[in-house]
Scaffold this motif. Sequence first.
Motif, mmCIF file in Angstrom:
data_model
loop_
_atom_site.group_PDB
_atom_site.id
_atom_site.type_symbol
_atom_site.label_atom_id
_atom_site.label_comp_id
_atom_site.label_asym_id
_atom_site.label_seq_id
_atom_site.Cartn_x
_atom_site.Cartn_y
_atom_site.Cartn_z
ATOM 1 N N ASN A 117 0.784 -1.288 -0.050
ATOM 2 C CA ASN A 117 -0.027 -0.152 -0.087
ATOM 3 C C ASN A 117 0.778 1.250 0.047
ATOM 4 O O ASN A 117 2.302 1.184 -0.251
ATOM 5 C CB ASN A 117 -1.040 0.124 1.316
ATOM 6 C CG ASN A 117 -0.144 -0.124 2.467
ATOM 7 O OD1 ASN A 117 0.813 0.445 2.780
ATOM 8 N ND2 ASN A 117 -1.120 -0.790 3.498
ATOM 9 N N ALA A 129 -5.853 4.535 -4.420
ATOM 10 C CA ALA A 129 -6.846 5.009 -5.095
ATOM 11 C C ALA A 129 -6.596 4.717 -6.561
ATOM 12 O O ALA A 129 -7.547 4.191 -7.501
ATOM 13 C CB ALA A 129 -7.182 6.671 -4.915
ATOM 14 N N ASP A 183 -4.165 2.281 -8.365
ATOM 15 C CA ASP A 183 -3.194 1.125 -8.520
ATOM 16 C C ASP A 183 -2.275 1.563 -9.653
ATOM 17 O O ASP A 183 -2.501 1.905 -10.703
ATOM 18 C CB ASP A 183 -3.801 0.048 -8.486
ATOM 19 C CG ASP A 183 -4.912 -0.525 -7.328
ATOM 20 O OD1 ASP A 183 -4.597 -0.159 -6.337
ATOM 21 O OD2 ASP A 183 -5.726 -1.292 -7.742
ATOM 22 N N ARG A 185 -13.507 1.917 2.774
ATOM 23 C CA ARG A 185 -12.388 1.174 2.783
ATOM 24 C C ARG A 185 -12.079 0.365 4.250
ATOM 25 O O ARG A 185 -11.550 0.834 4.765
ATOM 26 C CB ARG A 185 -11.146 2.235 2.948
ATOM 27 C CG ARG A 185 -11.233 3.368 1.531
ATOM 28 C CD ARG A 185 -10.668 2.600 0.457
ATOM 29 N NE ARG A 185 -9.233 2.237 0.612
ATOM 30 C CZ ARG A 185 -8.959 0.923 0.916
ATOM 31 N NH1 ARG A 185 -9.935 0.025 0.839
ATOM 32 N NH2 ARG A 185 -7.878 0.641 1.021
ATOM 33 N N GLY A 208 -10.605 -2.732 6.263
ATOM 34 C CA GLY A 208 -9.446 -3.536 6.288
ATOM 35 C C GLY A 208 -9.651 -5.093 5.974
ATOM 36 O O GLY A 208 -10.722 -5.664 5.860
ATOM 37 N N GLN A 219 -9.127 -5.768 2.691
ATOM 38 C CA GLN A 219 -9.437 -5.870 1.136
ATOM 39 C C GLN A 219 -8.011 -5.744 0.251
ATOM 40 O O GLN A 219 -7.892 -6.631 -0.780
ATOM 41 C CB GLN A 219 -9.705 -4.079 1.055
ATOM 42 C CG GLN A 219 -10.228 -3.892 -0.529
ATOM 43 C CD GLN A 219 -11.006 -2.533 -0.444
ATOM 44 O OE1 GLN A 219 -11.912 -2.260 0.338
ATOM 45 N NE2 GLN A 219 -10.483 -1.836 -1.638
ATOM 46 N N SER A 248 -6.852 -6.529 -9.236
ATOM 47 C CA SER A 248 -7.364 -5.067 -9.195
ATOM 48 C C SER A 248 -8.780 -4.811 -9.333
ATOM 49 O O SER A 248 -9.744 -4.466 -8.707
ATOM 50 C CB SER A 248 -6.253 -4.086 -9.649
ATOM 51 O OG SER A 248 -6.819 -2.734 -9.582
ATOM 52 N N THR A 286 -11.188 -7.043 -7.143
ATOM 53 C CA THR A 286 -11.300 -6.231 -5.721
ATOM 54 C C THR A 286 -12.120 -5.070 -5.859
ATOM 55 O O THR A 286 -13.145 -4.699 -4.999
ATOM 56 C CB THR A 286 -9.817 -5.908 -5.505
ATOM 57 O OG1 THR A 286 -9.080 -7.213 -5.268
ATOM 58 C CG2 THR A 286 -9.807 -5.379 -3.921
ATOM 59 N N ARG A 287 -11.721 -4.225 -6.894
ATOM 60 C CA ARG A 287 -12.689 -2.941 -7.077
ATOM 61 C C ARG A 287 -14.159 -3.125 -7.316
ATOM 62 O O ARG A 287 -14.967 -2.561 -6.788
ATOM 63 C CB ARG A 287 -11.967 -2.010 -8.044
ATOM 64 C CG ARG A 287 -10.648 -1.325 -7.620
ATOM 65 C CD ARG A 287 -9.674 -0.814 -8.772
ATOM 66 N NE ARG A 287 -8.448 -0.281 -8.123
ATOM 67 C CZ ARG A 287 -8.497 0.941 -7.893
ATOM 68 N NH1 ARG A 287 -9.446 1.866 -8.420
ATOM 69 N NH2 ARG A 287 -7.276 1.489 -7.264
HETATM 70 N N1 LIG Z 1 -9.428 5.044 -2.730
HETATM 71 C C1 LIG Z 1 -9.662 3.704 -3.519
HETATM 72 N N2 LIG Z 1 -10.338 3.729 -4.503
HETATM 73 C C2 LIG Z 1 -10.641 2.523 -5.050
HETATM 74 N N3 LIG Z 1 -10.069 1.328 -4.910
HETATM 75 C C3 LIG Z 1 -9.300 1.347 -4.004
HETATM 76 C C4 LIG Z 1 -8.817 2.613 -3.238
HETATM 77 N N4 LIG Z 1 -7.859 2.299 -2.197
HETATM 78 C C5 LIG Z 1 -7.584 0.988 -2.274
HETATM 79 N N5 LIG Z 1 -8.309 0.328 -3.357
HETATM 80 C C6 LIG Z 1 -8.688 -0.906 -3.751
HETATM 81 O O1 LIG Z 1 -8.105 -1.766 -2.710
HETATM 82 C C7 LIG Z 1 -7.049 -2.490 -2.929
HETATM 83 C C8 LIG Z 1 -6.403 -2.695 -1.554
HETATM 84 O O2 LIG Z 1 -5.810 -1.599 -1.021
HETATM 85 P P1 LIG Z 1 -5.495 -1.189 0.402
HETATM 86 O O3 LIG Z 1 -5.009 0.101 0.852
HETATM 87 O O4 LIG Z 1 -6.677 -1.643 1.098
HETATM 88 O O5 LIG Z 1 -4.365 -2.434 0.818
HETATM 89 P P2 LIG Z 1 -4.028 -2.703 2.233
HETATM 90 O O6 LIG Z 1 -3.897 -1.629 3.121
HETATM 91 O O7 LIG Z 1 -3.018 -3.664 2.225
HETATM 92 O O8 LIG Z 1 -5.275 -3.503 2.821
HETATM 93 P P3 LIG Z 1 -5.490 -4.292 4.284
HETATM 94 O O9 LIG Z 1 -4.041 -4.380 4.816
HETATM 95 O O10 LIG Z 1 -6.296 -3.824 4.867
HETATM 96 O O11 LIG Z 1 -5.704 -5.977 3.630
HETATM 97 C C9 LIG Z 1 -6.355 -1.700 -4.068
HETATM 98 O O12 LIG Z 1 -5.190 -2.406 -4.882
HETATM 99 C C10 LIG Z 1 -7.342 -1.098 -4.701
HETATM 100 O O13 LIG Z 1 -7.727 -1.940 -5.720
#
Ligand SMILES: Nc1ncnc2c1ncn2[C@@H]1O[C@H](COP(=O)(O)OP(=O)(O)OP(=O)(O)O)[C@@H](O)[C@H]1O
Length: 448
Positions: free
Chosen positions: A316, A355, A357, A376, A378, A380, A410, A413-414
């Motif tokens: 992330n 936001a 990727d 958002r 946790g 994901q 991606s 997930t989205r």
């Molecule tokens: N602002 C956003 N808008 C749309 N999709 C998002 C956004 N932020 C994250 N995502 C989607 O969620 C995916 C996972 O991102 P995230 O930041 O949640 O990862 P993470 O911090 O590793 O999550 P976690 O540790 O909670 O499992 C991203 O690859 C993207 O596809």
Amino acid sequence: MAGVRNSEEIDINGASDDVFSPKPPESTEECQESCTFEAPDDSEVQERKLAGETQLPSTNDTAQNEINEELDDSKEYNTEEFENAEMLAKNPDDDEDLYMYEENANYEEEVQQVEHEECDDNREDRSRTSNASQLARNLKKRSIKWNSHLRSMSVQVSDSSLIEKAKTLAPLFSSGKHKGQAGRIGVFGGSIEFTGAPYFSSITALKVGADLSYVFTIKDAAVVIKSYSPELMVLPFLDDPDAINKIKPWLDRLHVALLGPGMGRADSTKQTFEAIICLCRSKNKPLIIDADGLFFVAQNPDILKDYPAPVILTPNKAEFARIVGDSNLEGPKVERAKPFLEKTGPSVTIFCKDAEDEIITLGNTIKLTGGGSGRRCGGQGDMLGGAMSTFLTWALEKNLPPAVACFAASKLTRDCNAQGFVKHGRSLVVTDMIQEIHSVFQENFELK
Ligand SMILES: Nc1ncnc2c1ncn2[C@@H]1O[C@H](COP(=O)(O)OP(=O)(O)OP(=O)(O)O)[C@@H](O)[C@H]1O
Ligand SMILES: NC(=O)C1=CN([C@@H]2O[C@H](COP(=O)(O)OP(=O)(O)OC[C@H]3O[C@@H](n4cnc5c(N)ncnc54)[C@H](O)[C@@H]3O)[C@@H](O)[C@H]2O)[C@@H](O)CC1
């Protein structure tokens, strides 16, 4: 693309004994012939429209007419909800009035219940009619705004060739195949603190279509994770004094190893993590590294130097800054990643989660936007890592670059987030997103 090797070099099947040796994958050509990718059908919308044709018996009763109006309204909203994604993108300013929608699933159910009761009873019990009218009004008051979060439900990607390639990923169903051929994924992670993360990854790997999903975790987390799902095979080796020897025979079976979800950052864990990478290196095992695994990589990037198979790192924003070694959270990531990627060599792809990727290889970036909802929750990222493991297995079998697996994970997930949000709104959790995998997969990746 950097980091892509042919299937012989990768040893994607990775099996050292015949029992676990998959048959050779179908050729890409063969698969492409049988794949057609169609736009998502609107059967759900049609179904809802059909449901909307049911009218209450006409009556002169004012309260009953009110109910009919309320119900008609609700049907309109419920249908609109699935039709308006494009309109939202085209007319972003119209959302205030247009996109009031009912908490549709519950609303529809409750209203239908009222409808039933009214049909049966309204001649005998007018007071119930007026109660029902009140209920319908109350339900409507619970409407929430479908705001700008859902303005764009379609994922955009800067390299559109990935879309076509992703459509060819899913293996054909065949009665001739045996269990394991569609993917054997190993998730290495979990700790006393975090049992959810490896669960989300491994159950997602299965739900996307891998045949077998293993979780390698510590003893105290193993029973907990087993209790979440009997589908997963949970092996309590990570804190075993003889961890590597216990892991070794299982590793041979895996197509892809996902390292890090919920692993924790203890020094002893770091040693085990590094020993697992060395073992994977000796077996040319494709890797995905996430979460705490990235924390360890940031401390010792050389561990990935000239790795002999594809590696995808899934940081992330915060983790990205950590692995590329800068404290600046802004600036073009492709530039910031350059020194790190030069050090590790061409096997490494960075999939940076945000936001927007980004799929980053040395000097190259592919960006993905859209989808999601603004909710958002946790886990994901854990879900994304699990999906990527299965997609990477398939991509490598078909000699497609890791970027295709990144795109597919991606997109999935989205879309799961966006679709789940429609049903659950602010209550959306990653378990709800996992429930959406089947329908999102059908729409985007299933052979038609
Ligand atoms: N602002 C956003 N808008 C749309 N999709 C998002 C956004 N932020 C994250 N995502 C989607 O969620 C995916 C996972 O991102 P995230 O930041 O949640 O990862 P993470 O911090 O590793 O999550 P976690 O540790 O909670 O499992 C991203 O690859 C993207 O596809
Ligand atoms: N249910 C579970 O068991 C879960 C466990 N998790 C695990 O929790 C551990 C720690 O993960 P964290 O993600 O908290 O640790 P990180 O070190 O990755 O994140 C640290 C901080 O970065 C911030 N951050 C993340 N994305 C950002 C962005 N785009 N912009 C600005 N700031 C951003 C976060 O808010 C967080 O405070 C990992 O082992 C992970 O796998 C998480 O995956 C969540 C779910």
